[in-house]
Design a protein around this motif. Structure first.
Motif, PDB file in Angstrom:
ATOM      1  N   LYS A 170       0.837  -1.193   0.000  1.00 44.92           N
ATOM      2  CA  LYS A 170       0.000   0.000   0.000  1.00 44.92           C
ATOM      3  C   LYS A 170       0.879   1.252   0.000  1.00 44.92           C
ATOM      4  CE  LYS A 170      -4.293  -1.642   0.415  1.00 44.92           C
ATOM      5  NZ  LYS A 170      -5.333  -1.321  -0.595  1.00 44.92           N
ATOM      6  N   PRO A 171       0.417   2.324  -0.634  1.00 49.44           N
ATOM      7  CA  PRO A 171       1.236   3.549  -0.718  1.00 49.44           C
ATOM      8  C   PRO A 171       1.631   4.120   0.633  1.00 49.44           C
ATOM      9  CG  PRO A 171      -0.572   3.645  -2.283  1.00 49.44           C
ATOM     10  CD  PRO A 171      -0.822   2.443  -1.419  1.00 49.44           C
ATOM     11  N   GLY A 172       0.840   3.898   1.661  1.00 47.67           N
ATOM     12  CA  GLY A 172       1.146   4.441   2.972  1.00 47.67           C
ATOM     13  C   GLY A 172       2.199   3.673   3.740  1.00 47.67           C
ATOM     14  N   ASN A 173       2.557   2.459   3.302  1.00 52.01           N
ATOM     15  CA  ASN A 173       3.617   1.705   3.968  1.00 52.01           C
ATOM     16  C   ASN A 173       4.927   2.484   3.884  1.00 52.01           C
ATOM     17  OD1 ASN A 173       1.609  -0.176   4.140  1.00 52.01           O
ATOM     18  ND2 ASN A 173       2.600  -1.718   2.859  1.00 52.01           N
ATOM     19  N   PRO A 174       5.688   2.585   4.966  1.00 53.86           N
ATOM     20  CA  PRO A 174       6.879   3.445   4.983  1.00 53.86           C
ATOM     21  C   PRO A 174       7.843   3.228   3.814  1.00 53.86           C
ATOM     22  CG  PRO A 174       6.375   2.701   7.200  1.00 53.86           C
ATOM     23  CD  PRO A 174       5.434   1.981   6.280  1.00 53.86           C
ATOM     24  N   LEU A 175       8.207   1.989   3.524  1.00 47.31           N
ATOM     25  CA  LEU A 175       9.163   1.741   2.437  1.00 47.31           C
ATOM     26  C   LEU A 175       8.562   2.061   1.075  1.00 47.31           C
ATOM     27  CD1 LEU A 175      10.907  -1.558   3.604  1.00 47.31           C
ATOM     28  CD2 LEU A 175      11.814   0.775   3.654  1.00 47.31           C
ATOM     29  N   GLU A 176       7.266   1.774   0.925  1.00 50.01           N
ATOM     30  CA  GLU A 176       6.604   2.079  -0.338  1.00 50.01           C
ATOM     31  C   GLU A 176       6.515   3.594  -0.529  1.00 50.01           C
ATOM     32  OE1 GLU A 176       5.456  -0.638  -2.465  1.00 50.01           O
ATOM     33  OE2 GLU A 176       6.851  -1.519  -1.026  1.00 50.01           O
ATOM     34  N   LYS A 177       6.151   4.279   0.537  1.00 52.60           N
ATOM     35  CA  LYS A 177       6.025   5.736   0.464  1.00 52.60           C
ATOM     36  C   LYS A 177       7.367   6.384   0.151  1.00 52.60           C
ATOM     37  CE  LYS A 177       4.195   9.704   3.014  1.00 52.60           C
ATOM     38  NZ  LYS A 177       3.512  10.151   4.263  1.00 52.60           N
ATOM     39  N   GLU A 178       8.428   5.869   0.743  1.00 52.91           N
ATOM     40  CA  GLU A 178       9.765   6.416   0.490  1.00 52.91           C
ATOM     41  C   GLU A 178      10.125   6.303  -0.990  1.00 52.91           C
ATOM     42  OE1 GLU A 178      14.410   5.791   1.999  1.00 52.91           O
ATOM     43  OE2 GLU A 178      12.825   4.434   2.674  1.00 52.91           O
ATOM     44  N   ARG A 179       9.838   5.155  -1.597  1.00 53.23           N
ATOM     45  CA  ARG A 179      10.137   4.978  -3.024  1.00 53.23           C
ATOM     46  C   ARG A 179       9.310   5.944  -3.874  1.00 53.23           C
ATOM     47  NH1 ARG A 179       7.675   0.559  -4.026  1.00 53.23           N
ATOM     48  NH2 ARG A 179       6.070   1.556  -5.301  1.00 53.23           N
ATOM     49  N   ILE A 180       8.035   6.069  -3.552  1.00 55.42           N
ATOM     50  CA  ILE A 180       7.142   6.957  -4.310  1.00 55.42           C
ATOM     51  C   ILE A 180       7.632   8.399  -4.251  1.00 55.42           C
ATOM     52  CG2 ILE A 180       4.797   7.895  -4.410  1.00 55.42           C
ATOM     53  CD1 ILE A 180       3.884   5.114  -3.259  1.00 55.42           C
ATOM     54  N   LEU A 181       7.999   8.849  -3.055  1.00 52.63           N
ATOM     55  CA  LEU A 181       8.484  10.221  -2.896  1.00 52.63           C
ATOM     56  C   LEU A 181       9.812  10.423  -3.619  1.00 52.63           C
ATOM     57  CD1 LEU A 181       7.647  10.871   0.883  1.00 52.63           C
ATOM     58  CD2 LEU A 181       6.323  11.546  -1.138  1.00 52.63           C
ATOM     59  N   ASN A 182      10.693   9.431  -3.553  1.00 52.95           N
ATOM     60  CA  ASN A 182      11.984   9.528  -4.239  1.00 52.95           C
ATOM     61  C   ASN A 182      11.824   9.589  -5.751  1.00 52.95           C
ATOM     62  OD1 ASN A 182      13.462   9.525  -1.864  1.00 52.95           O
ATOM     63  ND2 ASN A 182      13.822   7.309  -1.902  1.00 52.95           N
ATOM     64  N   VAL A 192      -1.373   6.587  -4.481  1.00 46.30           N
ATOM     65  CA  VAL A 192      -0.282   7.161  -5.251  1.00 46.30           C
ATOM     66  C   VAL A 192      -0.814   8.354  -6.044  1.00 46.30           C
ATOM     67  CG1 VAL A 192       1.487   6.753  -7.014  1.00 46.30           C
ATOM     68  CG2 VAL A 192       0.806   4.895  -5.470  1.00 46.30           C
ATOM     69  N   ASN A 193      -0.226   9.521  -5.796  1.00 46.54           N
ATOM     70  CA  ASN A 193      -0.691  10.765  -6.430  1.00 46.54           C
ATOM     71  C   ASN A 193      -2.187  10.988  -6.226  1.00 46.54           C
ATOM     72  OD1 ASN A 193       1.909  11.190  -7.260  1.00 46.54           O
ATOM     73  ND2 ASN A 193       1.539  10.820  -9.431  1.00 46.54           N
ATOM     74  N   GLY A 194      -2.694  10.482  -5.124  1.00 53.19           N
ATOM     75  CA  GLY A 194      -4.104  10.651  -4.805  1.00 53.19           C
ATOM     76  C   GLY A 194      -5.046   9.835  -5.655  1.00 53.19           C
ATOM     77  N   SER A 195      -4.503   8.871  -6.430  1.00 56.57           N
ATOM     78  CA  SER A 195      -5.348   8.134  -7.376  1.00 56.57           C
ATOM     79  C   SER A 195      -5.286   6.619  -7.209  1.00 56.57           C
ATOM     80  CB  SER A 195      -4.948   8.515  -8.807  1.00 56.57           C
ATOM     81  OG  SER A 195      -5.742   7.831  -9.748  1.00 56.57           O
ATOM     82  N   LEU A 196      -4.100   6.020  -7.257  1.00 58.46           N
ATOM     83  CA  LEU A 196      -3.967   4.564  -7.296  1.00 58.46           C
ATOM     84  C   LEU A 196      -3.773   4.006  -5.883  1.00 58.46           C
ATOM     85  CD1 LEU A 196      -3.821   2.118  -9.239  1.00 58.46           C
ATOM     86  CD2 LEU A 196      -1.333   2.417  -9.240  1.00 58.46           C
ATOM     87  N   ALA A 197      -4.553   2.986  -5.531  1.00 59.96           N
ATOM     88  CA  ALA A 197      -4.576   2.476  -4.157  1.00 59.96           C
ATOM     89  C   ALA A 197      -3.506   1.430  -3.877  1.00 59.96           C
ATOM     90  CB  ALA A 197      -5.953   1.899  -3.843  1.00 59.96           C
ATOM     91  N   VAL A 198      -2.734   1.028  -4.880  1.00 59.47           N
ATOM     92  CA  VAL A 198      -1.656   0.061  -4.661  1.00 59.47           C
ATOM     93  C   VAL A 198      -0.332   0.675  -5.089  1.00 59.47           C
ATOM     94  CG1 VAL A 198      -3.119  -1.964  -4.866  1.00 59.47           C
ATOM     95  CG2 VAL A 198      -2.059  -1.024  -6.922  1.00 59.47           C
ATOM     96  N   SER A 199       0.741   0.229  -4.442  1.00 55.74           N
ATOM     97  CA  SER A 199       2.063   0.791  -4.738  1.00 55.74           C
ATOM     98  C   SER A 199       2.930  -0.147  -5.569  1.00 55.74           C
ATOM     99  CB  SER A 199       2.784   1.138  -3.439  1.00 55.74           C
ATOM    100  OG  SER A 199       2.862   0.005  -2.595  1.00 55.74           O
ATOM    101  N   ARG A 200       2.496  -1.381  -5.742  1.00 58.21           N
ATOM    102  CA  ARG A 200       3.191  -2.310  -6.641  1.00 58.21           C
ATOM    103  C   ARG A 200       2.141  -2.986  -7.521  1.00 58.21           C
ATOM    104  NH1 ARG A 200       8.220  -5.293  -3.443  1.00 58.21           N
ATOM    105  NH2 ARG A 200       8.512  -3.679  -1.850  1.00 58.21           N
ATOM    106  N   ALA A 201       2.464  -3.123  -8.794  1.00 63.49           N
ATOM    107  CA  ALA A 201       1.523  -3.735  -9.732  1.00 63.49           C
ATOM    108  C   ALA A 201       2.205  -3.957 -11.063  1.00 63.49           C
ATOM    109  CB  ALA A 201       0.288  -2.850  -9.927  1.00 63.49           C
ATOM    110  N   LEU A 202       1.658  -4.858 -11.829  1.00 62.13           N
ATOM    111  CA  LEU A 202       2.017  -4.997 -13.237  1.00 62.13           C
ATOM    112  C   LEU A 202       1.201  -3.981 -14.020  1.00 62.13           C
ATOM    113  CD1 LEU A 202       1.910  -8.889 -13.250  1.00 62.13           C
ATOM    114  CD2 LEU A 202       3.983  -7.508 -13.582  1.00 62.13           C
ATOM    115  N   GLY A 203       1.761  -3.458 -15.111  1.00 68.62           N
ATOM    116  CA  GLY A 203       1.051  -2.436 -15.871  1.00 68.62           C
ATOM    117  C   GLY A 203       1.120  -1.092 -15.182  1.00 68.62           C
ATOM    118  N   ASP A 204       0.026  -0.329 -15.253  1.00 63.99           N
ATOM    119  CA  ASP A 204      -0.020   1.022 -14.659  1.00 63.99           C
ATOM    120  C   ASP A 204       1.140   1.869 -15.159  1.00 63.99           C
ATOM    121  OD1 ASP A 204      -2.365   0.922 -12.969  1.00 63.99           O
ATOM    122  OD2 ASP A 204      -1.256  -0.450 -11.679  1.00 63.99           O
ATOM    123  N   TYR A 205       1.339   1.902 -16.481  1.00 67.97           N
ATOM    124  CA  TYR A 205       2.548   2.511 -17.040  1.00 67.97           C
ATOM    125  C   TYR A 205       2.597   4.028 -16.904  1.00 67.97           C
ATOM    126  CZ  TYR A 205       3.215  -2.178 -18.745  1.00 67.97           C
ATOM    127  OH  TYR A 205       3.381  -3.531 -18.797  1.00 67.97           O
TER     128      TYR A 205
END
Length: 380
Positions: A170-182, A192-205
């Motif tokens: 999930k985007p709120g998980n500390p390690l996931e959030k750190e990657r997203i912000l970086n 993610v960016n207020g839209s996608l509810a998962v932080s890892r996925a196939l696709g979502d290009y």
């Protein structure tokens, strides 16, 4: 986000199979969603690896293309890896692949599949915006390799307890959030960016376009988390793989308890899976639902004691519903209010653990029809 129907589609698609080592069944239901975007894979005996098996659930979003293609091709991308090919070519010399070799093959299989699907989308120029989570298990003669990318989930029940469970990405998980912000993104309202509810996925290009970052450093990563669990053939009971449409309304423990209680009534795995899906809908799930159940020789067995207990509970439940309905005089009966009334009571013993009265919606509904003359609309 997704749009919803006025009435859920409750038709189910099922599959079942088995071997000497285990049995499996699947259930998929569209539910309240306008489209069915889930997909799954079930393979007993892999090409050139007859002692291995593979099962996976793919939960698509913003379309079904990525989920469908992944269900058809992810396994091929993993098995074509040089580590698996070397093992196949020299298989008679080894009992098992090393864990690191298996992990490398799975991880690169995910990453290569993600690249391939992006190339196909670009070639077709279809601007496909869909993505998909993936939760999988590879079963070797001695081990389970649990694989997760996103917020679908898998767990192993051993000795009537949840022995292992994957962790949601999930985007709120500390390690996931750190990657997203970086990567220059943001996490708003746990998305993610207020839209996608998962932080890892196939696709979502559209979330994988930061040129200075590698494929696993993007806002959304296709990198799977892989966990190795030693098999315990004397005590392992079952494995569940399911999308978040199931886990949105049940914890791991609740779902395990409910499955155990159903398996104590009968050994029809399709019926067990369908019961989980129906109960999830009754508990308020608004999403597509797909579940794979794999059972091993140590799984719970039907017992007359459990069947008798269930019959007595249903008899008591019917009596309580009759009592409530007969007391309603001047106001029209409301199914939602009735279910909430029943859920709040503590005088109906032996309701299914993990499901409660929502697992017995059909029993309540049968009595309810006697008073209103027709079945209450789903979700009313």
């Amino acid at each position: 986000m997704g749009a919803f129907l006025d009435k859920p589609k409750t038709d189910k698609k099922n599959e079942k199979g088995g071997s000497a080592a285990f049995k499996y069944a699947t259930s998929s239901m569209q539910g309240w969603r306008v489209d069915m975007e889930d997909s799954h894979t079930a393979k007993i005996g892999l090409p050139q690896l007859p002692q291995w098996s593979f099962f996976a659930v793919f939960d698509g979003h913003a379309g079904s293309k990525i989920a469908e293609y992944s269900s058809q091709h992810l396994l091929d991308h993993v098995l074509s890896h040089k580590k698996f090919q070397n093992f196949v070519n020299n298989g008679e010399q080894y009992d098992e692949m090393t864990d690191e070799d298996v992990k490398e093959a799975i991880r690169e299989g995910f990453l290569n599949l993600d690249v391939k699907m992006r190339e196909l989308s670009t070639t077709r120029n279809d601007n496909d915006r869909s993505g998909s989570t993936a939760v999988c298990v590879f079963i070797s003669p001695k081990k389970y390799y649990f694989v997760n990318c996103g917020d679908s989930r898998g767990f192993l029940c051993r000795d009537s307890n949840v022995h292992f469970s994957t962790e949601d990405h999930k985007p709120g998980n500390p390690l996931e959030k750190e990657r997203i912000l970086n990567a220059g993104g943001s996490v708003m309202i746990q998305r993610v960016n207020g839209s996608l509810a998962v932080s890892r996925a196939l696709g979502d290009y559209e979330y994988k376009n930061v040129e200075s970052k590698g494929p696993t450093e993007q806002l959304v990563s296709p990198d799977p988390e892989i966990t190795v669990v030693e098999r315990d053939d004397n005590n392992d009971q079952f494995i569940v793989l399911a999308c978040d449409g199931i886990f949105d309304v049940s914890t791991n423990e609740e779902l395990a308890e409910y499955i155990i209680s159903r398996m104590e009534l009968h050994d029809d795995l399709v019926k067990v899976c369908n019961s989980v899906v129906d109960t999830s809908l009754n508990k308020g799930s608004r999403d597509n639902m797909t579940m794979i159940l794999l059972t091993f020789p140590a799984a719970p067995k039907p017992s007359q004691e459990a069947k008798t207990r269930e019959e007595e509970m249903e008899k008591k439940l019917k009596a309580v519903v009759h009592e409530i309905c007969s007391e309603v005089k001047d106001e029209p009966l409301d199914m939602s209010a009735l279910m909430q009334n029943l859920a709040a009571r503590n005088d109906i013993e032996n309701l299914p653990p993990g499901g409660g009265v929502f697992a017995k919606r059909c029993v309540v509904d049968a009595v309810f029809k006697e008073y209103v003359g027709k079945t209450a609309p789903e979700g009313s």
